[in-house]
Design a protein around this motif. Structure first.
Motif, PDB file in Angstrom:
ATOM      1  N   UNK A 276       0.786  -1.229   0.000  1.00 14.00           N
ATOM      2  CA  UNK A 276       0.000   0.000   0.000  1.00 14.00           C
ATOM      3  C   UNK A 276       0.824   1.287   0.000  1.00 14.00           C
ATOM      4  N   UNK A 277       2.145   1.191   0.047  1.00 22.13           N
ATOM      5  CA  UNK A 277       2.973   2.389  -0.070  1.00 22.13           C
ATOM      6  C   UNK A 277       2.945   2.842  -1.534  1.00 22.13           C
ATOM      7  N   UNK A 278       2.912   4.150  -1.736  1.00 25.32           N
ATOM      8  CA  UNK A 278       2.918   4.691  -3.105  1.00 25.32           C
ATOM      9  C   UNK A 278       4.365   4.750  -3.573  1.00 25.32           C
ATOM     10  N   UNK A 279       4.807   3.699  -4.228  1.00 25.62           N
ATOM     11  CA  UNK A 279       6.198   3.587  -4.646  1.00 25.62           C
ATOM     12  C   UNK A 279       6.422   4.246  -6.002  1.00 25.62           C
ATOM     13  N   UNK A 280       7.522   4.963  -6.104  1.00 27.71           N
ATOM     14  CA  UNK A 280       7.910   5.558  -7.381  1.00 27.71           C
ATOM     15  C   UNK A 280       8.360   4.445  -8.316  1.00 27.71           C
ATOM     16  N   UNK A 281       8.064   4.597  -9.578  1.00 26.23           N
ATOM     17  CA  UNK A 281       8.451   3.571 -10.543  1.00 26.23           C
ATOM     18  C   UNK A 281       9.971   3.471 -10.698  1.00 26.23           C
ATOM     19  N   UNK A 282      10.693   4.542 -10.353  1.00 24.03           N
ATOM     20  CA  UNK A 282      12.151   4.494 -10.443  1.00 24.03           C
ATOM     21  C   UNK A 282      12.825   4.277  -9.081  1.00 24.03           C
ATOM     22  N   UNK A 283      12.046   3.878  -8.076  1.00 17.35           N
ATOM     23  CA  UNK A 283      12.618   3.575  -6.764  1.00 17.35           C
ATOM     24  C   UNK A 283      13.495   2.331  -6.884  1.00 17.35           C
ATOM     25  N   UNK A 284      14.556   2.298  -6.095  1.00 18.23           N
ATOM     26  CA  UNK A 284      15.523   1.203  -6.173  1.00 18.23           C
ATOM     27  C   UNK A 284      15.504   0.393  -4.883  1.00 18.23           C
ATOM     28  N   UNK A 285      15.353  -0.926  -5.007  1.00 16.26           N
ATOM     29  CA  UNK A 285      15.559  -1.827  -3.886  1.00 16.26           C
ATOM     30  C   UNK A 285      14.322  -2.469  -3.285  1.00 16.26           C
ATOM     31  N   UNK A 286      13.143  -1.915  -3.497  1.00 16.49           N
ATOM     32  CA  UNK A 286      11.947  -2.477  -2.864  1.00 16.49           C
ATOM     33  C   UNK A 286      11.687  -3.902  -3.349  1.00 16.49           C
ATOM     34  N   UNK A 287      11.680  -4.098  -4.646  1.00 18.53           N
ATOM     35  CA  UNK A 287      11.419  -5.430  -5.187  1.00 18.53           C
ATOM     36  C   UNK A 287      12.462  -6.418  -4.686  1.00 18.53           C
ATOM     37  N   UNK A 288      13.720  -6.017  -4.679  1.00 17.64           N
ATOM     38  CA  UNK A 288      14.792  -6.910  -4.227  1.00 17.64           C
ATOM     39  C   UNK A 288      14.626  -7.267  -2.755  1.00 17.64           C
ATOM     40  N   UNK A 289      14.312  -6.299  -1.913  1.00 22.95           N
ATOM     41  CA  UNK A 289      14.164  -6.556  -0.474  1.00 22.95           C
ATOM     42  C   UNK A 289      12.988  -7.483  -0.194  1.00 22.95           C
ATOM     43  N   UNK A 290      11.874  -7.239  -0.855  1.00 16.84           N
ATOM     44  CA  UNK A 290      10.679  -8.053  -0.655  1.00 16.84           C
ATOM     45  C   UNK A 290      10.907  -9.467  -1.186  1.00 16.84           C
ATOM     46  N   UNK A 291      11.455  -9.566  -2.387  1.00 11.22           N
ATOM     47  CA  UNK A 291      11.707 -10.887  -2.982  1.00 11.22           C
ATOM     48  C   UNK A 291      12.707 -11.681  -2.156  1.00 11.22           C
ATOM     49  N   UNK A 292      13.713 -11.023  -1.618  1.00  7.29           N
ATOM     50  CA  UNK A 292      14.707 -11.704  -0.792  1.00  7.29           C
ATOM     51  C   UNK A 292      14.078 -12.236   0.490  1.00  7.29           C
ATOM     52  N   UNK A 293      13.271 -11.416   1.152  1.00 10.31           N
ATOM     53  CA  UNK A 293      12.613 -11.862   2.388  1.00 10.31           C
ATOM     54  C   UNK A 293      11.733 -13.085   2.128  1.00 10.31           C
ATOM     55  N   UNK A 294      11.002 -13.061   1.031  1.00 14.03           N
ATOM     56  CA  UNK A 294      10.140 -14.192   0.706  1.00 14.03           C
ATOM     57  C   UNK A 294      10.959 -15.404   0.254  1.00 14.03           C
ATOM     58  N   UNK A 295      12.000 -15.170  -0.541  1.00 18.87           N
ATOM     59  CA  UNK A 295      12.856 -16.270  -1.006  1.00 18.87           C
ATOM     60  C   UNK A 295      13.531 -16.970   0.169  1.00 18.87           C
ATOM     61  N   UNK A 296      13.956 -16.200   1.172  1.00 22.11           N
ATOM     62  CA  UNK A 296      14.587 -16.791   2.349  1.00 22.11           C
ATOM     63  C   UNK A 296      13.646 -17.758   3.064  1.00 22.11           C
ATOM     64  N   UNK A 297      12.340 -17.543   2.905  1.00 21.76           N
ATOM     65  CA  UNK A 297      11.332 -18.431   3.504  1.00 21.76           C
ATOM     66  C   UNK A 297      10.848 -19.489   2.514  1.00 21.76           C
ATOM     67  N   UNK A 298      11.433 -19.508   1.319  1.00 19.64           N
ATOM     68  CA  UNK A 298      11.040 -20.490   0.313  1.00 19.64           C
ATOM     69  C   UNK A 298       9.709 -20.187  -0.350  1.00 19.64           C
ATOM     70  N   UNK A 299       9.339 -18.901  -0.421  1.00 15.65           N
ATOM     71  CA  UNK A 299       8.071 -18.494  -1.023  1.00 15.65           C
ATOM     72  C   UNK A 299       8.360 -17.825  -2.364  1.00 15.65           C
ATOM     73  N   UNK A 300       7.797 -18.385  -3.435  1.00 21.45           N
ATOM     74  CA  UNK A 300       7.960 -17.751  -4.746  1.00 21.45           C
ATOM     75  C   UNK A 300       7.152 -16.462  -4.786  1.00 21.45           C
TER      76      UNK A 300
END
Length: 132
Positions: A74-98
């Motif tokens: 629900x955060x209004x993220x800028x399309x050119x923001x850096x790192x959000x996708x990587x941080x979220x994907x890493x947290x989920x990947x560490x738990x084995x969640x695609x």
């Protein structure tokens, strides 16, 4: 509302929200069957990918092999923001969640295995707390 670019503020303010229902990815060539209301479409060389409620795919006779829960950050993220996708994907990947990520103009949307969607929301809430 000004879109956020600061990674720390993006993470602490992401407020993950699980949308109700089960969603599937399917692909069609030509015109999609009438009456569908996809939440995402992607035009690819092989066909038009549709992400829609499982009930709609079933009613239209469309095949799929992945049933997802849909989480909106629900955060209004800028399309050119850096790192959000990587941080979220890493947290989920560490738990084995695609995680399949789609960026909208205002928010990021995550499609995770439906049976682990509640767990994914909890993990993202914990990530936001740890960051803050």
């Amino acid at each position: 509302m000004t879109p956020e670019r600061d990674l720390g503020r993006l993470l602490t303010g992401m407020r993950p929200e699980l949308n109700p229902g089960r969603y599937v990815f399917t692909s069609v060539t030509g015109t999609p069957p009438s009456g569908l209301a996809p939440v995402v479409t992607v035009a690819e060389d092989e066909g038009l990918t549709l992400v829609l409620r499982r009930e709609e795919a079933d009613a239209a006779g469309l095949g799929y092999d992945y049933v997802a829960g849909w989480i909106t950050l629900r955060v209004h993220s800028a399309l050119d923001a850096v790192g959000l996708t990587a941080a979220v994907a890493t947290a989920l990947a560490d738990a084995g969640i695609s995680c399949n990520v789609v960026a909208g103009h205002h928010h990021d949307h995550l499609f995770v295995p439906h049976e682990r969607a509640d767990e994914a929301v909890t993990l993202l809430q914990e990530l936001a707390r740890r960051t803050g």
